[in-house]
Design a protein around this motif. Structure first.
Motif, PDB file in Angstrom:
ATOM      1  N   HIS A 194      -1.460  -5.782   1.742  1.00  0.00           N
ATOM      2  CA  HIS A 194      -1.137  -5.078   2.981  1.00  0.00           C
ATOM      3  C   HIS A 194      -1.536  -3.622   2.818  1.00  0.00           C
ATOM      4  CE1 HIS A 194       1.715  -2.630   5.491  1.00  0.00           C
ATOM      5  NE2 HIS A 194       1.277  -3.477   6.405  1.00  0.00           N
ATOM      6  N   ASP A 195      -2.101  -3.026   3.898  1.00  0.00           N
ATOM      7  CA  ASP A 195      -2.419  -1.601   3.869  1.00  0.00           C
ATOM      8  C   ASP A 195      -3.387  -1.331   2.699  1.00  0.00           C
ATOM      9  OD1 ASP A 195      -1.302   1.095   5.143  1.00  0.00           O
ATOM     10  OD2 ASP A 195      -1.265   1.430   2.985  1.00  0.00           O
ATOM     11  N   ILE A 196      -3.165  -0.303   1.885  1.00  0.00           N
ATOM     12  CA  ILE A 196      -4.059  -0.013   0.756  1.00  0.00           C
ATOM     13  C   ILE A 196      -3.982  -1.124  -0.289  1.00  0.00           C
ATOM     14  CG2 ILE A 196      -4.540   1.612  -1.128  1.00  0.00           C
ATOM     15  CD1 ILE A 196      -3.807   3.889   0.694  1.00  0.00           C
ATOM     16  N   ALA A 226      -6.985  -3.051  -0.044  1.00  0.00           N
ATOM     17  CA  ALA A 226      -8.162  -2.517  -0.736  1.00  0.00           C
ATOM     18  C   ALA A 226      -8.137  -2.935  -2.202  1.00  0.00           C
ATOM     19  CB  ALA A 226      -8.191  -0.989  -0.621  1.00  0.00           C
ATOM     20  N   ILE A 227      -6.946  -2.895  -2.804  1.00  0.00           N
ATOM     21  CA  ILE A 227      -6.808  -3.336  -4.196  1.00  0.00           C
ATOM     22  C   ILE A 227      -7.160  -4.812  -4.303  1.00  0.00           C
ATOM     23  CG2 ILE A 227      -5.183  -3.591  -6.113  1.00  0.00           C
ATOM     24  CD1 ILE A 227      -3.583  -1.247  -4.829  1.00  0.00           C
ATOM     25  N   ALA A 228      -6.680  -5.613  -3.354  1.00  0.00           N
ATOM     26  CA  ALA A 228      -6.964  -7.049  -3.362  1.00  0.00           C
ATOM     27  C   ALA A 228      -8.459  -7.321  -3.209  1.00  0.00           C
ATOM     28  CB  ALA A 228      -6.183  -7.736  -2.249  1.00  0.00           C
ATOM     29  N   GLY A 244       0.824  -1.202   0.000  1.00  0.00           N
ATOM     30  CA  GLY A 244       0.000   0.000   0.000  1.00  0.00           C
ATOM     31  C   GLY A 244       0.854   1.245   0.000  1.00  0.00           C
ATOM     32  N   THR A 245       0.838   2.007   1.087  1.00  0.00           N
ATOM     33  CA  THR A 245       1.576   3.260   1.133  1.00  0.00           C
ATOM     34  C   THR A 245       3.061   3.062   1.413  1.00  0.00           C
ATOM     35  OG1 THR A 245       0.961   3.537   3.468  1.00  0.00           O
ATOM     36  CG2 THR A 245      -0.423   4.623   1.831  1.00  0.00           C
ATOM     37  N   VAL A 247      -6.422  -2.046   5.019  1.00  0.00           N
ATOM     38  CA  VAL A 247      -7.546  -1.134   5.172  1.00  0.00           C
ATOM     39  C   VAL A 247      -8.825  -1.913   4.897  1.00  0.00           C
ATOM     40  CG1 VAL A 247      -6.151   0.842   4.469  1.00  0.00           C
ATOM     41  CG2 VAL A 247      -7.516  -0.340   2.753  1.00  0.00           C
ATOM     42  N   THR A 248      -9.885  -1.580   5.624  1.00  0.00           N
ATOM     43  CA  THR A 248     -11.198  -2.183   5.427  1.00  0.00           C
ATOM     44  C   THR A 248     -12.251  -1.136   5.771  1.00  0.00           C
ATOM     45  OG1 THR A 248     -11.201  -3.011   7.710  1.00  0.00           O
ATOM     46  CG2 THR A 248     -10.470  -4.550   6.003  1.00  0.00           C
TER      47      THR A 248
END
Length: 280
Positions: free
Chosen positions: A107-109, A112-114, A39-40, A134-135
């Motif tokens: 992991h992380d953002i 969200a992509i996953a 993510g970030t 993230v959720t």
């Protein structure tokens, strides 16, 4: 080339996607592919578990998203959204000629992509693992959200971004933080292009993408695994508990004494959990 900061057999290699270099860490071998999304931060978050995943017979692929880590290109507010990044990941998988259902971890953002990949048609996902992801409405967190202000972005220097990232990385690494490891994680942000891409990803951060995925996730029958550092101050374990309670076929594994990047705190247990999940 191999990463030099951790003893590993993982190699960094690259492929062209959209005319730009896509860099990724992998252990090249036959076996089911596991796509690992950051993510970030960058692909470095997955380095501690790559060898162990390979030992389990998997082919781990930890890619740097465009403009981040070691990948080329540069994100914009349009290309830094979750749907746009999910489309890019699908094109990356196509460039690698990954066929059939693919296991994905985020992991992380990257989580969200996953999730977006799982509930949409860009990529056929067989199993989903989320590591301190993230959720729901858990993001963007305040330390990131403040950079969504265009006036603040315009007034922020490269040194100030590096200082902010240093503070975030130090907190995220928790007990694993050392000066060498912090410097390793921060290295990509010494490039102004990467800083601009990171700011674009932050500017495009919008929790509507994870909120809108909830109904489809509740209906989705794919197996799901959550791995959570319990001491994460960015993505609270309560969100993982809620996800595990609401989404079918979901298992939650809690990692004590670990922060937002638990792969650095407990690589062995996390690698075993991922390996067991993806090879079962």
């Amino acid at each position: 080339m191999s990463e030099t900061t951790t003893e590993t057999t993982a190699l960094r290699t690259e492929i062209q996607v959209d005319g730009e270099t896509a860099s990724y860490l992998t252990v090249e071998q036959d076996g089911p592919a596991v796509l690992l999304l950051h993510g970030t931060y960058w692909s470095r978050v997955w380095l501690p578990v790559l060898d162990r995943l390979a030992e389990a017979g998997l082919r781990p692929i930890a890619v740097d998203l465009p403009g981040l880590g070691r990948s080329g290109g540069e994100l914009t507010l349009e290309t830094g959204t979750v749907p746009a990044l999910a489309d890019w990941v699908a094109r990356f998988a196509s460039a690698l000629k990954l066929s059939g259902p693919i296991a994905v971890a985020g992991h992380d953002i990257g989580g969200a992509i996953a999730q977006h990949l799982l509930v949409h048609d860009q990529l056929e996902v067989s199993r989903l693992a989320l590591v301190n992801s993230v959720t729901y409405d858990s993001w963007p967190v305040s330390s990131v959200a403040r950079f969504r202000d265009p006036d603040l972005v315009a007034a922020t220097t490269g040194d100030e971004i590096l200082a902010a990232r240093r503070q975030a990385v130090t907190t995220a690494l928790a007990g694993a933080a050392t000066e060498q490891l912090i410097a390793d994680y921060l290295d990509p942000w010494t490039d102004a292009r990467v800083r601009r891409s990171w700011m674009a990803m932050v500017g495009a951060a919008d929790n509507r993408y994870t909120r809108e995925a909830v109904p489809a996730l509740r209906q989705n029958t794919a197996l799901k695994l959550l791995i959570w550092g319990e001491d994460d101050g960015f993505q609270k374990v309560a969100y993982a508990e809620r996800f595990a309670a609401e989404m079918p076929h979901t298992t939650l594994i809690r990692i004590p004494d670990a922060g937002h990047i638990p792969t650095e705190n407990a690589p062995g247990p996390i690698a075993r959990a991922l390996s067991d999940f993806f090879t079962a």
